[in-house]
Scaffold this active site. Sequence first.
Site, PDB file in Angstrom:
ATOM      1  N   GLY A 198       0.760  -1.247   0.000  1.00  0.00           N
ATOM      2  CA  GLY A 198       0.000   0.000   0.000  1.00  0.00           C
ATOM      3  C   GLY A 198       0.780   1.280   0.000  1.00  0.00           C
ATOM      4  O   GLY A 198       0.198   2.354  -0.206  1.00  0.00           O
ATOM      5  N   GLU A 254       3.877  -6.903   1.706  1.00  0.00           N
ATOM      6  CA  GLU A 254       3.414  -7.202   0.337  1.00  0.00           C
ATOM      7  C   GLU A 254       3.482  -5.956  -0.539  1.00  0.00           C
ATOM      8  O   GLU A 254       2.466  -5.519  -1.078  1.00  0.00           O
ATOM      9  CB  GLU A 254       1.966  -7.714   0.392  1.00  0.00           C
ATOM     10  CG  GLU A 254       1.747  -8.934   1.276  1.00  0.00           C
ATOM     11  CD  GLU A 254       0.264  -9.236   1.508  1.00  0.00           C
ATOM     12  OE1 GLU A 254      -0.598  -8.369   1.216  1.00  0.00           O
ATOM     13  OE2 GLU A 254      -0.026 -10.346   1.974  1.00  0.00           O
ATOM     14  N   PRO A 255       4.659  -5.365  -0.702  1.00  0.00           N
ATOM     15  CA  PRO A 255       4.732  -4.150  -1.508  1.00  0.00           C
ATOM     16  C   PRO A 255       4.590  -4.468  -3.003  1.00  0.00           C
ATOM     17  O   PRO A 255       5.131  -5.463  -3.478  1.00  0.00           O
ATOM     18  CB  PRO A 255       6.138  -3.619  -1.209  1.00  0.00           C
ATOM     19  CG  PRO A 255       6.942  -4.854  -0.935  1.00  0.00           C
ATOM     20  CD  PRO A 255       5.988  -5.806  -0.230  1.00  0.00           C
ATOM     21  N   ARG A 278       3.373  -1.517  -5.757  1.00  0.00           N
ATOM     22  CA  ARG A 278       3.624  -0.255  -6.443  1.00  0.00           C
ATOM     23  C   ARG A 278       4.982   0.371  -6.097  1.00  0.00           C
ATOM     24  O   ARG A 278       5.689   0.866  -6.969  1.00  0.00           O
ATOM     25  CB  ARG A 278       2.504   0.722  -6.041  1.00  0.00           C
ATOM     26  CG  ARG A 278       2.417   1.984  -6.842  1.00  0.00           C
ATOM     27  CD  ARG A 278       1.367   2.912  -6.225  1.00  0.00           C
ATOM     28  NE  ARG A 278       0.070   2.282  -6.039  1.00  0.00           N
ATOM     29  CZ  ARG A 278      -0.900   2.281  -6.958  1.00  0.00           C
ATOM     30  NH1 ARG A 278      -0.721   2.892  -8.111  1.00  0.00           N
ATOM     31  NH2 ARG A 278      -2.049   1.680  -6.721  1.00  0.00           N
ATOM     32  N   ARG A 312      -5.165   3.222 -15.667  1.00  0.00           N
ATOM     33  CA  ARG A 312      -5.267   3.929 -14.397  1.00  0.00           C
ATOM     34  C   ARG A 312      -5.969   5.281 -14.505  1.00  0.00           C
ATOM     35  O   ARG A 312      -6.811   5.594 -13.658  1.00  0.00           O
ATOM     36  CB  ARG A 312      -3.892   4.072 -13.741  1.00  0.00           C
ATOM     37  CG  ARG A 312      -3.246   2.712 -13.417  1.00  0.00           C
ATOM     38  CD  ARG A 312      -1.991   2.843 -12.566  1.00  0.00           C
ATOM     39  NE  ARG A 312      -2.291   3.417 -11.277  1.00  0.00           N
ATOM     40  CZ  ARG A 312      -2.068   4.668 -10.934  1.00  0.00           C
ATOM     41  NH1 ARG A 312      -1.469   5.501 -11.766  1.00  0.00           N
ATOM     42  NH2 ARG A 312      -2.415   5.109  -9.748  1.00  0.00           N
ATOM     43  N   TYR A 345      -9.137   5.214 -12.225  1.00  0.00           N
ATOM     44  CA  TYR A 345      -8.984   5.860 -10.907  1.00  0.00           C
ATOM     45  C   TYR A 345      -8.715   7.356 -11.004  1.00  0.00           C
ATOM     46  O   TYR A 345      -8.226   7.948 -10.035  1.00  0.00           O
ATOM     47  CB  TYR A 345      -7.773   5.292 -10.147  1.00  0.00           C
ATOM     48  CG  TYR A 345      -7.545   3.815 -10.116  1.00  0.00           C
ATOM     49  CD1 TYR A 345      -8.555   2.935  -9.721  1.00  0.00           C
ATOM     50  CD2 TYR A 345      -6.290   3.293 -10.410  1.00  0.00           C
ATOM     51  CE1 TYR A 345      -8.295   1.575  -9.662  1.00  0.00           C
ATOM     52  CE2 TYR A 345      -6.030   1.932 -10.344  1.00  0.00           C
ATOM     53  CZ  TYR A 345      -7.043   1.079  -9.968  1.00  0.00           C
ATOM     54  OH  TYR A 345      -6.782  -0.260  -9.886  1.00  0.00           O
ATOM     55  N   CYS A 394     -12.603   4.948 -28.730  1.00  0.00           N
ATOM     56  CA  CYS A 394     -13.863   5.682 -28.825  1.00  0.00           C
ATOM     57  C   CYS A 394     -14.599   5.685 -27.490  1.00  0.00           C
ATOM     58  O   CYS A 394     -15.642   5.035 -27.337  1.00  0.00           O
ATOM     59  CB  CYS A 394     -14.706   5.105 -29.943  1.00  0.00           C
ATOM     60  SG  CYS A 394     -13.895   5.379 -31.515  1.00  0.00           S
ATOM     61  N   TYR A 396       0.601  -1.644 -12.135  1.00  0.00           N
ATOM     62  CA  TYR A 396      -0.796  -1.609 -12.581  1.00  0.00           C
ATOM     63  C   TYR A 396      -0.907  -0.958 -13.961  1.00  0.00           C
ATOM     64  O   TYR A 396      -1.859  -0.238 -14.244  1.00  0.00           O
ATOM     65  CB  TYR A 396      -1.684  -0.904 -11.530  1.00  0.00           C
ATOM     66  CG  TYR A 396      -1.504  -1.504 -10.155  1.00  0.00           C
ATOM     67  CD1 TYR A 396      -2.044  -2.754  -9.861  1.00  0.00           C
ATOM     68  CD2 TYR A 396      -0.753  -0.867  -9.166  1.00  0.00           C
ATOM     69  CE1 TYR A 396      -1.856  -3.337  -8.620  1.00  0.00           C
ATOM     70  CE2 TYR A 396      -0.550  -1.448  -7.921  1.00  0.00           C
ATOM     71  CZ  TYR A 396      -1.104  -2.679  -7.657  1.00  0.00           C
ATOM     72  OH  TYR A 396      -0.911  -3.263  -6.430  1.00  0.00           O
TER      73      TYR A 396
END
Length: 444
Positions: free
Chosen positions: A263, A299-300, A302, A338, A342, A367, A396
Amino acid sequence: MTSSTCRRKAGRNNSPYSRKDQTLDHFDYVDGTMHVEQVPMTEIAQQVGTPVYVYSTATLERHVGVFREGLSQLDNPLIAFAVKANPNAAVLATLAKLGLGADVVSGGELQRAVAAGIPADRIVFSGVGKTAEEMKLALELGIFQFNLESEPEAEMLSQVAESMGRKAPVAYRINPDVDAGTHAKISTGKSENKFGIPYDRALESYAAARDLPGLDVQGVAVHIGSQLTDLAPLEAAFVKVGALIAQLRAAGHDIRTADLGGGLGVPYDPSQPLPPSPADYGAMVTRVTQGWDARLMFEPGRVIVGNAGVLLSKVIRVKQGAQAPFVIVDAAMNDLMRPSLYDAWHDIRAVAPDGNRIASNVVGPVCETGDTFAMGRDMDVVAAGDLLTFMTAGAYGATMAGTYNSRSLTPEVLVWGDKWAVVRARPPIEALIAGDHIPDWVAG
Ligand SMILES: *Cc1c(COP(=O)(O)O)cnc(C)c1O
């Protein structure tokens, strides 16, 4: 390869990290052209075509080293890379060589991790929907831990393990009901989210799990979300984990592991304050987990791969807009989801900037109005045929790519010094078409 970056340096946990440390990547301008390590972006674009993801080995090593150094005060932590952030086999093999384990969320990721050389005893299996087949595979391989997310899942795993004459090593992922303060679609630790078991009912769930013959209850796990830019919610969640460990031990459970999830955020927008550094994170973890007497797991995703990759794209044309010009590039939402998923911000840089800047709208050819990377963005002036890069696209990015609008899957390149290799080729469009089947009754 610089092995010093991945060697643990004890006692340096409090070294201050500057912006340069945290944002350090190996995408730099040499003679006016962006290079990745020693390779000009133009060379990759010419030989592979665009759009293409480009990863830097030196940056991967750097970020593994920085993360590990942040945790240097801890005794033998297990760092399990979140495979979903970037499952490319070459990336996983690079991380395996650096000694990382893997956090997987499907049987496919499990097979990828093992195929890339990550030992099963460094693999943890997360996810709300593990199937019996996936559980069986993980048990056969002998993974380190299953992070369970519900009581029915615990019952199923127990049955599968028992039928194989095994005991599955498990932790429950608890939902601490903490607001991660991140984008709603990447928050996972609020009580209304689908993840984990409710904190308030954890003691009951653990008691039930202890009675299941196929389980060996060994730990507690938590993961409250992604791209966190503040340590406070993480600390609040870890404090709750610590309290629960004490309660579980008092109730007779032999808790040996504590998985603190991933995270940690990365810098996407250079105008924004930096997210907490791995050193800050490590110092907080070291303080909060003092006396836990459990093996800590991380659990890295990113923070390891985000800055190590860019999406290289070419400008197809520039068209006039009502307020700002539309820069139409050959990358689209199917290549890098992304921004449309997001509202994510990626820095956009010309590969060969001429020094002029202008507010522009950067869009792909798909489109959908959502196929927009940036609106009114102050950026380098570019023209048709120019190359540009979407920075911090290593996490990601390629893994979420699809073929919407019958666009081929985005290829990937890994660079190491002055060497580079295509680590996933661009499939020909014929392969995409050949994947479909027209039944007889349609073909006539
Ligand atoms: C996605 C995920 C991670 C990795 O998150 P990052 O923000 O990339 O560090 C870790 N653990 C679990 C359970 C996840 O689902």
